[in-house]
Enzyme design. Structure first.
Site, mmCIF file in Angstrom:
data_model
loop_
_atom_site.group_PDB
_atom_site.id
_atom_site.type_symbol
_atom_site.label_atom_id
_atom_site.label_comp_id
_atom_site.label_asym_id
_atom_site.label_seq_id
_atom_site.Cartn_x
_atom_site.Cartn_y
_atom_site.Cartn_z
ATOM 1 N N ASP A 1 0.810 -1.157 -0.054
ATOM 2 C CA ASP A 1 0.125 -0.093 -0.087
ATOM 3 C C ASP A 1 0.841 1.264 0.072
ATOM 4 O O ASP A 1 1.817 1.023 0.015
ATOM 5 C CB ASP A 1 -0.999 0.122 1.194
ATOM 6 C CG ASP A 1 -2.219 0.684 1.073
ATOM 7 O OD1 ASP A 1 -2.344 1.565 -0.030
ATOM 8 O OD2 ASP A 1 -3.107 0.280 1.467
ATOM 9 N N GLU B 1 -9.815 7.104 4.781
ATOM 10 C CA GLU B 1 -9.004 6.555 5.758
ATOM 11 C C GLU B 1 -8.414 7.720 6.616
ATOM 12 O O GLU B 1 -7.960 8.685 6.408
ATOM 13 C CB GLU B 1 -7.960 5.520 5.221
ATOM 14 C CG GLU B 1 -6.963 6.468 4.065
ATOM 15 C CD GLU B 1 -6.198 5.694 3.505
ATOM 16 O OE1 GLU B 1 -5.499 4.618 4.126
ATOM 17 O OE2 GLU B 1 -6.108 5.739 2.113
#
Length: 878
Positions: free
Chosen positions: A352, A546
């Site tokens: 990620d 997020e």
């Protein structure tokens, strides 16, 4: 809905009982029994529509299963891979493993460094233009493709994009409901169709690779990514994982054809189970729960032939159970032994965004541990040149075995061959390229919205409304496509958008005007509802993604998070006109007050660009059989009731998993308790001993605290807004990357006068004695860009002039410039002047000279003063 799965312990008891009934093994036999066979998982059973069935229960697995993939090895591919690999240099191989962001790499550099893939982050577009056309996207895709074809190896480049609810980065695309809404539809076929439509959208703009679906089985709804998970129920996630991957990859069995793109099962593993729902936090699950709860979506996706898996930001740590894997990005056990070994995954594992930088001993540009642990493609958005140089040196120096590099590139080439890219034309010449029909799918999106609407209350059968009803529409989200689409929409957080940014979209208000002949809109609810047949209040959450969306220890109470919504309902309720509340949100919240002021209450989730689907369900004649959405997440009955799952102790929701009324169901929801919850849930200290961190600033302000700058220009303070910017002549603040993207504030003191950066509880104070009692420390992460030239202090205030400070000039001056450091200052250093019972400013940095630093993750941490790296009070005087 069928009952939820039993807890692992309960399931084990049932399995044991079954063995006894079947004449199971006696101890003497067990002593000579063969080791248990590894479980085996293949395609799921199908329902009558030919899609994965949501099972009544899932078998208890004693170990990680071998997953039989629908994408078998092709001997011809494997031969081609060996031939290509044998002719590649180390630099070319590392280039294949490197994934920069489009804003940080030119096509010429793709050629120069033999880059294997690129990505665009949320809110990144060709030329930085949010309104970039399909042709703009295709032109850039072609330029990267041509650049890769100009390399010596001619290996095609692939472009990954976060298409998590449609091709949501692209102007003019149809944006589908977020995953939480699709979960409420309980329709795996619908998920398959939505993801297949998304694949065509992606192809229309020239990308090859979707960073989707998210397969988190969310256990604590305070997590800011709750809406990205289909359900808290692993049974739903298992079936949906299979069909989502089938849709994206077009049911591929050997090659992904012109109707599909490469899919990604993410984030492996446990991102939905972190303590307190903290993004990128710690999952303390047992291995049994990782296998049987958090792993289920991956068994479905891998069985469907998923070609890529994205590693998760979270850690997996529980010392009491002997689990100390730390960050998943650096876990050999998770990536090599479990995913690639036991589960048999032969595609590629991608990291990620800057995920390697969170692994112990690593930076964003260097992490042998993560590569050795099994990462194949490394997402290094900006520091990619340094990453290539470091990795090449680490291979030559023996830190990374050449065999590991060859394995990674083998997997990358395998995925590219299975995607048919070696035989593909350039992106602008492929199927669906530039097609406006492929970019939009309003009919499917509207169907998905209808199926996901969940009716929680319908006293007096107010719904559906007659088409000739005279309706007053109120609320901030009635005519806000930004609010109804949520995060990961055009921009990363889904903020900064207006209705004009969504051509062809339909707001909920516009949908109501299509379905009703007589509609009055008053967002603030000042119009008297008398004389109307009904009031429709469209309220709820505003966009977040997020980190920023984490509630942490904040209350789940909607009235505290969004007081303007309750104010609107107070204006229109109790006036004799029925009130229908449409609640737009990315998670269940404590809404007892809002429910009590509503005759009917609909959980609309985040429906995307087709708000007309919400309206259809409200109005008679277009409800397509009426409401049938069912909760895929349990709904809380109190402000701090989380985690809330059927397998949690004392499960007592307001509305249970699987609840949802039909249009003709005559059920009355009585008056609910309106007990106000605390601003924060859990221990916050007080006169006792604090046990949990007190977050102050974590990628955004953590309520009740807000960030300010102050100076001679305005000592009263200028609030730093959601954009992370503020400016006085003496000090400026802009967003910064400290740990992750946009998590910090970069403050620059200009040297023209005294100024301060601080976090404060406006108009209030907090009793924080418990943190002093717990040997707490003020902790923050910081990158010093230029050290202070004059005396600089860190101080805490108990309503000015009550305060205490330490001299931090040397502290900041000694920190390595340009590198992240964590500072821990014992709270006892402030004890002489601070009244810990009435703290209003738990963090402040002041100087009157030039100084520049980025601050992030500001918190008070119990026990922090005892850490070996905590500062000594004696070093902070003068």
């Amino acid at each position: 809905m069928a009952r939820p799965p039993r807890s692992p312990r309960a399931r084990n008891r049932v399995a044991l009982a079954a063995l006894v009934l079947l004449g199971g093994l006696v101890p003497a036999q067990a002593a000579h029994a063969a080791p248990p066979r590894q479980p085996d998982v293949g395609p799921p059973a199908l329902d009558r529509n030919g899609c994965a069935r949501i099972e009544n229960s899932l078998p208890e697995l004693a170990d990680w299963p071998k997953v039989r993939s629908a994408m078998p090895r092709n001997p011809v591919d494997e031969w081609r891979i060996k031939q290509m690999l044998s002719g590649m240099s180390l630099e070319e191989k590392v280039g294949q493993m490197t994934q920069p962001e489009i804003g940080a790499i030119t096509p010429a550099e793709v050629t120069q460094y033999s880059i294997g893939s690129v990505l665009n982050g949320g809110g990144s577009w060709p030329g930085g233009n949010k309104h970039a056309s399909q042709q703009d996207w295709l032109k850039l895709a072609d330029s990267y493709w041509d650049a890769a074809k100009a390399t010596r190896t001619k290996i095609p480049v692939i472009w990954g994009i976060d298409a998590v609810h449609g091709n949501n980065n692209v102007y003019g695309s149809t944006v589908f409901p977020q995953n939480i809404a699709l979960g409420a539809a309980h329709d795996p076929c619908l998920v398959r169709d939505v993801e297949n439509s998304t694949a065509r959208q992606i192809r229309s703009t020239g990308q090859d690779w979707a960073f989707a679906p998210t397969l988190a089985v969310v256990q604590d709804d305070r997590w800011g990514r709750t809406y990205e998970g289909f359900s808290e129920d692993p049974r739903i996630t298992r079936a949906y994982g299979y069909e989502a991957m089938n849709g994206l990859q077009a049911g591929a069995r050997l090659r992904i054809g012109p109707n599909g793109v490469i899919g990604t099962a993410k984030h492996f593993i446990g991102d939905g189970g972190t303590t307190n729902g903290q993004d990128q936090g710690v999952n303390a699950s047992s291995e049994a729960d990782m296998i049987n709860l958090h792993g289920q979506g991956y068994y479905g996706a891998l069985a469907a032939g998923a070609q890529t898996v994205m590693a998760s930001f979270n850690s997996w740590t529980n010392p009491a159970l002997g689990i100390n894997e730390g960050k998943i990005h650096g876990s050999d056990k998770v990536l090599n032994q479990i995913l690639k070994g036991k589960m048999g995954f032969d595609g590629l594992v991608v990291s990620d965004w800057n995920g390697i930088g969170q692994v112990d001993g690593c930076t964003n540009a260097s992490c042998p541990r993560a590569i050795n642990a099994g990462l194949d493609v490394v997402m290094v958005p900006n520091d990619w040149k340094a990453f290539i140089a470091n990795t090449v040196a680490q291979v030559r120096g023996g830190e990374i075995p050449m065999s590991r590099i060859d394995d990674a590139v083998t997997r990358i080439l395998r995925v590219k061959l299975r995607a048919g890219l070696f035989e593909e034309r350039k992106p602008s010449q492929r199927w669906y390229a530039g097609s406006s029909d492929a970019l939009t799918d309003k009919a499917l999106a509207r169907e998905a919205v209808r199926k996901s609407q969940t009716l929680l209350k319908n006293n007096g059968n107010v719904l559906p409304l007659a088409r000739n009803a005279k309706v007053l529409v109120v609320g901030k989200s009635a005519d806000s496509i930004q609010n109804q689409t949520g995060g990961w929409t055009l921009t990363w957080q889904g903020t900064g958008n207006t209705n004009a940014d969504f051509p062809g979209a339909t707001s909920i208000l516009a949908g109501l005007k299509e379905d009703l002949a007589n509609v009055t809109f008053d967002p603030t609810g000042t119009v008297d509802p008398k004389g109307y047949d009904a009031v429709i209040a469209v309220v709820g959450e505003t966009p977040y993604a997020e980190g920023v969306g984490d509630l942490q220890r904040k209350s789940l109470e909607a009235a505290k998070l969004y007081p303007e919504d309750l104010a609107v309902l107070d204006k229109v309720s109790g006036k004799g006109t029925p009130v229908v509340t449409v609640y737009v949100s990315g998670r269940p919240l404590y809404v007892n007050k809002e429910l009590n002021r509503s005759d009917a209450f609909v959980a609309a989730w985040l429906p995307g660009t087709e708000g007309g689907g919400v309206a259809d369900m409200l109005v008679r004649g277009k409800d397509r059989g009426g409401y049938h959405g069912k909760l895929s997440y349990s709904w809380p009955k109190s402000a701090c009731q989380t985690p809330l799952n059927p397998w949690s102790p004392g499960y007592d929701p307001l509305f249970a998993l699987g609840y949802g009324l039909t249009s003709n169901q005559r059920t009355t929801v009585g008056k609910l308790d309106e007990t106000e919850g605390p601003a924060r849930c859990g221990s916050t200290g007080g006169g006792g001993t604090a046990t949990e961190d007190l977050p102050i600033y974590d990628r955004t302000d953590v309520a009740p605290y807000k960030s300010f700058i102050g100076s001679a220009s305005n000592w009263g303070g200028t609030e730093i807004g959601p954009g992370g910017t503020a400016s006085h002549p003496e000090i400026t603040v802009v967003p910064a990357d400290v740990n992750v993207q946009g998590d910090g504030l970069k403050a620059t003191w200009t040297g023209t006068g005294a100024a301060q950066l601080y976090s404060q509880h406006p108009g209030g104070t907090d009793d924080l004695r418990g943190y002093l009692n717990a040997d707490g420390a003020l902790e923050f992460d910081v990158i010093v860009h230029s050290p202070p030239v004059n005396r600089t202090v860190v101080s805490l205030h108990c309503v000015y002039p009550c305060s205490s400070e330490v001299n931090a000039t040397k502290l900041f001056g000694d920190l390595p410039a340009g590198q992240k450091s964590t500072v821990k200052i014992p709270l006892s250093c402030f004890a002489s002047g601070l009244d810990f019972e009435s703290v209003d400013t738990p963090f402040l940095v002041y100087t009157d000279g030039a100084f520049s630093a980025s601050f992030a993750n500001v918190r008070w941490s119990p026990g922090g003063a005892k850490d070996p790296d905590a500062r000594k009070c004696s070093d902070l005087t003068g």
